[in-house]
Each structure stands twice: as C-alpha cells, then as structure tokens.
Design a protein around this motif. Structure first.
Motif, PDB file in Angstrom:
ATOM      1  N   LEU A 287     -14.230  47.980 -69.668  1.00  0.00           N
ATOM      2  CA  LEU A 287     -14.709  48.576 -68.265  1.00  0.00           C
ATOM      3  C   LEU A 287     -13.749  48.333 -67.183  1.00  0.00           C
ATOM      4  N   SER A 288     -13.842  49.180 -66.083  1.00  0.00           N
ATOM      5  CA  SER A 288     -12.876  48.850 -65.006  1.00  0.00           C
ATOM      6  C   SER A 288     -13.894  48.956 -63.813  1.00  0.00           C
ATOM      7  N   GLY A 289     -13.218  48.607 -62.681  1.00  0.00           N
ATOM      8  CA  GLY A 289     -14.016  48.298 -61.413  1.00  0.00           C
ATOM      9  C   GLY A 289     -14.063  46.926 -61.045  1.00  0.00           C
ATOM     10  N   ASN A 290     -14.718  46.801 -59.871  1.00  0.00           N
ATOM     11  CA  ASN A 290     -15.078  45.348 -59.356  1.00  0.00           C
ATOM     12  C   ASN A 290     -16.287  44.761 -60.256  1.00  0.00           C
ATOM     13  N   ARG A 291     -16.443  43.712 -59.422  1.00  0.00           N
ATOM     14  CA  ARG A 291     -17.447  42.655 -60.107  1.00  0.00           C
ATOM     15  C   ARG A 291     -18.763  43.371 -60.339  1.00  0.00           C
ATOM     16  N   GLU A 292     -19.042  44.123 -59.195  1.00  0.00           N
ATOM     17  CA  GLU A 292     -20.604  44.822 -59.130  1.00  0.00           C
ATOM     18  C   GLU A 292     -20.312  46.001 -59.930  1.00  0.00           C
ATOM     19  N   THR A 293     -19.511  46.770 -60.133  1.00  0.00           N
ATOM     20  CA  THR A 293     -19.267  47.956 -60.801  1.00  0.00           C
ATOM     21  C   THR A 293     -19.477  47.639 -62.425  1.00  0.00           C
ATOM     22  N   ILE A 294     -18.711  46.600 -62.607  1.00  0.00           N
ATOM     23  CA  ILE A 294     -18.676  46.234 -64.052  1.00  0.00           C
ATOM     24  C   ILE A 294     -19.990  45.539 -64.672  1.00  0.00           C
ATOM     25  N   LYS A 295     -20.585  45.001 -63.758  1.00  0.00           N
ATOM     26  CA  LYS A 295     -22.155  44.567 -64.134  1.00  0.00           C
ATOM     27  C   LYS A 295     -23.139  46.131 -64.214  1.00  0.00           C
ATOM     28  N   LEU A 296     -23.020  46.704 -63.192  1.00  0.00           N
ATOM     29  CA  LEU A 296     -23.694  47.955 -63.332  1.00  0.00           C
ATOM     30  C   LEU A 296     -23.434  48.698 -64.582  1.00  0.00           C
ATOM     31  N   ARG A 297     -22.003  49.082 -64.972  1.00  0.00           N
ATOM     32  CA  ARG A 297     -21.683  49.773 -65.858  1.00  0.00           C
ATOM     33  C   ARG A 297     -22.065  49.257 -67.404  1.00  0.00           C
ATOM     34  N   ALA A 298     -21.949  47.765 -67.426  1.00  0.00           N
ATOM     35  CA  ALA A 298     -22.442  47.096 -68.502  1.00  0.00           C
ATOM     36  C   ALA A 298     -24.055  47.292 -68.940  1.00  0.00           C
TER      37      ALA A 298
END
Length: 416
Positions: A390-401
């Motif tokens: 996954l790419s993105g910042n910390r919050e983005t990765i948590k959401l995408r996961a």
C-alpha cells in the motif's frame, strides 16, 4: 432551474466546522431536477454577503442561503437580504409565540436579541423550524427565488425537507428530476475500472456515467432525467447491464453504502459471525464495523494487539514466530494467519480477520512502509493470507488496509 448555495459563517471559512449543508442540499436539489452549478462560502460580513448575493443573482434562478439566522449581531443574513431587495423586516408572530413559550417552559429569561430569530422579510413565506427557534423564509422577486435556512444541520435538513421542498415545487415549472443509480465497487482500483469503461465514459450521452473515488472506495453514478424513478431506471438499465458484463464481479452494492454495510448484511443473511485481530490498523476496522447500526448481531468484537506480547498473550501467536533470529516476524503472512485463526477460535466466531503490517512513517523489522498482510480464517478451514503493498501516509495505509481486509471477506462471503 439553476441554483446557487451560499453558506454563511466565518467559522466555515476558518475551518472550524465543515460545510455539510452544501452536500445535502445539492443531493436533494438534484432529485428535484434543479442544477447546482455554484456553491459559495462567505463570512459574517455585510458587504461581502451582499456581493455574494449579487453574483449569485447574475447566474442562478434559485439562491439558497444557510446560516446567519440566529440571535446574535453577526447573524446578518435576513438583514442583508432585506436591504438588498429593498424590503422591510417584520415579526412572524407564530414563531415569536413559540419562542416565548419555549423559554418560559424552561424558566429562562428570553432576552430581546432572541426575537431576531422570528424576523422575516415583508412578503415572504415562513418556513417553520420544528427543531429550533429561527424561522426560515422563502420568496420570489424579479424572477429570482430566495430561500433562507438555518445553519445547524439538525434544523436545516428537516426545514428543507418538510417545508422547503413543498415551496419549491410550487414555483418550479416543468422541471424534470434527476434519477441516479449508484454502483459501488471493491477489489478494483479507480484507474483499472475507468480503463474497463473508458469507451462508455467517452461516448456517454444519456444516461451520464460519472466515476467517483475516495479513500478505499470506488463508485460509478449513472444519471438521467425522467418524469418518474421507474422511467429513469429503465433508461439506465442498458448501460448498467453493459457495465455489469464488464466488471460485475467487483460490484458490491447498487446503493451508496460502504463496504462494511454489505459485509455485515451478508454475515447476517448467512447466519455467520466475525471477530477481528488488528495490529497496524489500530482498531480502525472494528470502528468501521461498529459504526453500522445493528452490527452487534454479527460482529462479536475485536482485539487491538499492537505489541508482540499481546499478540502472544491474547491471541496465542507463538513468540518464536514474532521475534528472534530467523523468525518471520509480526509483519508476515504467518503472523497474519495465526492472528486470524486465533481470534476466530478464542471468540467462537465463524470468521477471523486480521491485519498486520507497517503503517509508517518508518520501516519496521526491516520491512518497508506499506507492506501489510491480511489473514482470513473461516471456521473449519486453515487461514488464507494476502500480501498488500500500500502507498500513502500512515492514516491512508490504515484505511486502505481495513478496506482491503473487508474486500477479502466480502469476496469469501459471496461464495458462501
């Protein structure tokens, strides 16, 4: 009919609150067949509010203002519109009586400034406020329609739906409402979805095809104008059928709901239950599930096992898997599988779902940011694991996961 929405309030410009009223009104106006081409946000300033009205009047048939109807001196919307249209302000006696009784029933003294909330423009129609004190107004002058609504959504929404819509229907002429069909997708990215549908999008006439994307979700809205919903859906049907032929396997809903809603519905229909074990997502998956009313019928609960010690103590993942020389580590397919099986077995759920990975901003265990493993364990079966990059910042990765984990479960539930 073309409309412009003007949201009034310095707090909006300062970012202290979000302008959700604009989104709501745009959606409701579209259902009535009214086009919203512009939205404006203006502070509590008389001259700038007047400029906003002048500009809106030059390009819209309907101007809807939200906010600035309260009791304080910076609540200027009615005053500014009255001066702009050359109309006086009068007292709406039913609203004043209601307000007086409201304060008396609570044993509170009503100061004179509160009476401002019962003001309305001469010749305007009152829009009752069933959930607050400030009366709304609607009027037509020189071919332009004006509507003033309160700023708080809990007051604005019922006022518009219960009274504003009825008033608009009375002044609208031959407006054909929009009919839309929303298709929601999972397991396919925005770029790939657009590529599969590119010729349809480029060649669209009626109905229109509009892809939408936000973090973790992709959607396509099909829209046409029709006298009835039935007629509109019939016009949309051939295009929808072609979309389904191409990418139907990825469609999880035909309405605007999140994936977690559909997952919970499928669990309920099949009589199954779910429990989750989360590491790098930090409880976000559980939060998404419990945000859906009725989730307790199928979602048993979750464990946020951030440290290796808790992965071992609460879920039973062996320490020699999590750490030590040659160990796969907490960020591994092995750990994800054991977490899913462990939370399933300890809770008695039919499905165990796990997330473990590196959300960032720094690598962990020598593994890169964005590396995530999802585990899915069904009762009576060994866990299946999935590697994500996954790419993105910390919050983005948590959401995408979290969304990716739900996608894997949805794909499994479709076959149950």
């Amino acid at each position: 009919m073309n409309a412009e929405i003007i949201a009034v309030g310095t707090e909006l410009l300062m970012g202290q609150i979000a302008n959700t009223n604009g989104q709501f009104l745009s959606q409701e106006l579209a259902r009535l067949g009214v086009n919203v081409y512009f939205q404006t946000v203006v502070g509590d300033n008389e001259s700038r509010m007047r400029q906003s009205l002048e500009l809106a009047r030059s390009r819209a048939d309907l101007i809807i203002c939200t906010g600035g109807l309260g009791p304080t001196q910076d609540d200027l919307t009615k005053d500014v519109l009255a001066a702009y249209l050359g109309r006086g302000l009068i007292m709406h006696e039913p609203s004043l009586r209601y307000m007086t009784e409201f304060f008396e029933s609570r044993g509170v003294v009503m100061v004179d400034s509160n009476k401002r909330q019962a003001h309305m423009l001469e010749g305007s129609d009152p829009l009752p406020n069933d959930t607050g004190l400030a009366v709304g107004i609607a009027l037509t002058q020189d071919g332009t329609h004006y509507m003033l609504l309160p700023g708080p959504p809990k007051e604005m929404k019922p006022m518009f739906l219960n009274y504003g819509v009825q008033w608009l229907r009375g002044v609208m002429k031959d407006e054909v409402p929009l009919v839309s069909r929303m298709l929601k997708f999972a397991g396919i990215g925005e770029s790939l979805l657009e590529d599969r549908l590119l010729d349809l999008i480029r060649g669209q006439t009626d109905p229109t095809i509009a892809p939408y994307a936000k973090e973790g979700e992709v959607a396509v809205r099909l829209t046409t104008r029709a006298a009835s919903e039935r007629e509109g859906l019939a016009a949309i049907a051939p295009v929808e059928a072609e979309i389904r032929r191409r990418v139907g396997e990825f469609i999880f809903a035909e309405r605007d709901v999140p994936l977690e809603t559909i997952v919970l519905e499928l669990l309920k229909t099949s009589g199954r239950t779910l429990a989750v074990a989360e590491s790098c997502s930090g409880g976000q998956l559980s939060d998404m599930l419990t945000a859906i009313p009725g989730s307790s019928q199928t979602f048993l609960g979750g464990v946020v096992c951030y440290s290796n010690a808790l992965k071992n103590k609460l879920i039973g993942v062996p320490l020699d898997v999590l750490e030590g020389e040659g160990a796969p580590g907490a960020v591994s397919a092995q750990a994800a599988g054991l977490l899913a099986e462990g939370v399933r077995d300890r809770t008695g759920a039919d499905f165990g779902l796990s997330i473990t990975g590196v959300a960032g901003p720094d690598p962990s265990e020598g593994k890169p940011v964005g590396l995530v493993f999802v585990g899915l364990a069904e009762r009576g079966k060994a866990a299946e694991t999935f590697e994500l990059k996954l790419s993105g910042n910390r919050e983005t990765i948590k959401l995408r996961a979290s969304k990716s984990a739900l996608t894997k479960l949805w794909q499994r539930l479709k076959t149950v």
